[in-house]
Design an enzyme around this catalytic site. Structure first.
Site, PDB file in Angstrom:
ATOM      1  N   CYS A  75       1.278  -0.886  -0.184  1.00  0.00           N
ATOM      2  CA  CYS A  75       0.025   0.041  -0.099  1.00  0.00           C
ATOM      3  C   CYS A  75       0.609   1.125  -0.193  1.00  0.00           C
ATOM      4  O   CYS A  75       1.338   1.722   1.305  1.00  0.00           O
ATOM      5  CB  CYS A  75      -0.881   0.105   1.361  1.00  0.00           C
ATOM      6  SG  CYS A  75      -2.318   1.453   1.554  1.00  0.00           S
ATOM      7  N   CYS A  78       0.116   3.312   3.723  1.00  0.00           N
ATOM      8  CA  CYS A  78       0.964   2.676   5.032  1.00  0.00           C
ATOM      9  C   CYS A  78       1.940   1.729   4.664  1.00  0.00           C
ATOM     10  O   CYS A  78       2.289   1.394   5.724  1.00  0.00           O
ATOM     11  CB  CYS A  78      -0.493   1.874   5.661  1.00  0.00           C
ATOM     12  SG  CYS A  78      -1.549   1.178   4.895  1.00  0.00           S
ATOM     13  N   CYS A 123      -7.575  -0.787   1.810  1.00  0.00           N
ATOM     14  CA  CYS A 123      -7.279  -1.423   2.664  1.00  0.00           C
ATOM     15  C   CYS A 123      -7.045  -1.447   3.703  1.00  0.00           C
ATOM     16  O   CYS A 123      -7.747  -0.423   4.711  1.00  0.00           O
ATOM     17  CB  CYS A 123      -5.202  -0.432   2.210  1.00  0.00           C
ATOM     18  SG  CYS A 123      -3.906  -0.751   3.906  1.00  0.00           S
ATOM     19  N   CYS A 126      -5.111   0.503   6.804  1.00  0.00           N
ATOM     20  CA  CYS A 126      -4.968   2.493   6.888  1.00  0.00           C
ATOM     21  C   CYS A 126      -6.702   3.249   5.823  1.00  0.00           C
ATOM     22  O   CYS A 126      -6.629   4.220   5.820  1.00  0.00           O
ATOM     23  CB  CYS A 126      -3.896   3.247   5.738  1.00  0.00           C
ATOM     24  SG  CYS A 126      -3.851   2.844   3.598  1.00  0.00           S
ATOM     25  N   CYS A 146      -8.521  -5.052 -10.084  1.00  0.00           N
ATOM     26  CA  CYS A 146      -8.633  -3.712 -11.062  1.00  0.00           C
ATOM     27  C   CYS A 146      -7.518  -2.448 -10.108  1.00  0.00           C
ATOM     28  O   CYS A 146      -8.855  -2.261  -9.625  1.00  0.00           O
ATOM     29  CB  CYS A 146      -9.981  -3.671 -11.502  1.00  0.00           C
ATOM     30  SG  CYS A 146      -9.407  -2.261 -12.983  1.00  0.00           S
TER      31      CYS A 146
END
Ligand SMILES: [Zn+2]
Length: 159
Positions: A75, A78, A123, A126, A146
């Protein structure tokens, strides 16, 4: 008004806010939290637009579309690990695509922005928006995550 009535009135008022805050908690408890201003200074403008504003990058704009090395996708907000290179496939859509995710990497929610409801995923650490999941992916899962490339950072496995 008696002293006793006043006291019970105050204690009733005092009790109300704690009930409200207890109800507001569920669903907002991410491990990594920043204020909007902090996210803005932490992220590049395109990453901020996707992760914090649920934007979508232009198809074909991410260098990660052509990333074929072994490694892990994290990510951009984070640094949580989300996908491995084994989960990636060439969908031809212009966005990095994956047929599955690392366990517990994301939470899903329904997005009604277009005429059809779509499942968007965030996510789990976060709350950053990454993309949408569709059911036209390859075997074995039949899923297609996607993902906006700008929301990811790639770490190649050391040779
Ligand atoms: Zn994150």
């Amino acid at each position: 008004m008696t002293r006793r009535t006043l006291l019970s009135l105050f204690s009733a008022l005092g009790a109300a806010p704690s009930i409200v805050s207890a109800q507001a908690k569920p669903g907002t408890a991410y491990k990594v939290t920043f204020t909007d201003a902090e996210w803005k200074s932490k992220l590049s403008p395109p990453a901020y637009d996707v992760l914090r504003r649920e934007g979508t990058e232009r198809p074909g704009s991410s260098p990660l579309n052509n990333e074929k090395r072994q490694g892990v996708y994290h990510c951009a907000g984070c640094a949580a690990a989300l996908f491995t290179s084994e989960m990636k496939f060439d969908s031809g859509t212009g966005w990095p695509s994956f047929f599955t995710t690392l366990p517990g990497a994301f939470v899903e929610k329904t997005d009604y922005k277009l005429f059809m409801p779509r499942t968007e995923y965030h996510c789990a650490s976060c709350g950053g928006h990454h993309g949408h999941v569709f059911s036209d992916g390859p075997r074995p899962t039949g899923k297609r995550y996607c993902n906006n490339g700008v929301a990811l950072t790639f770490k190649a496995a050391s040779a």
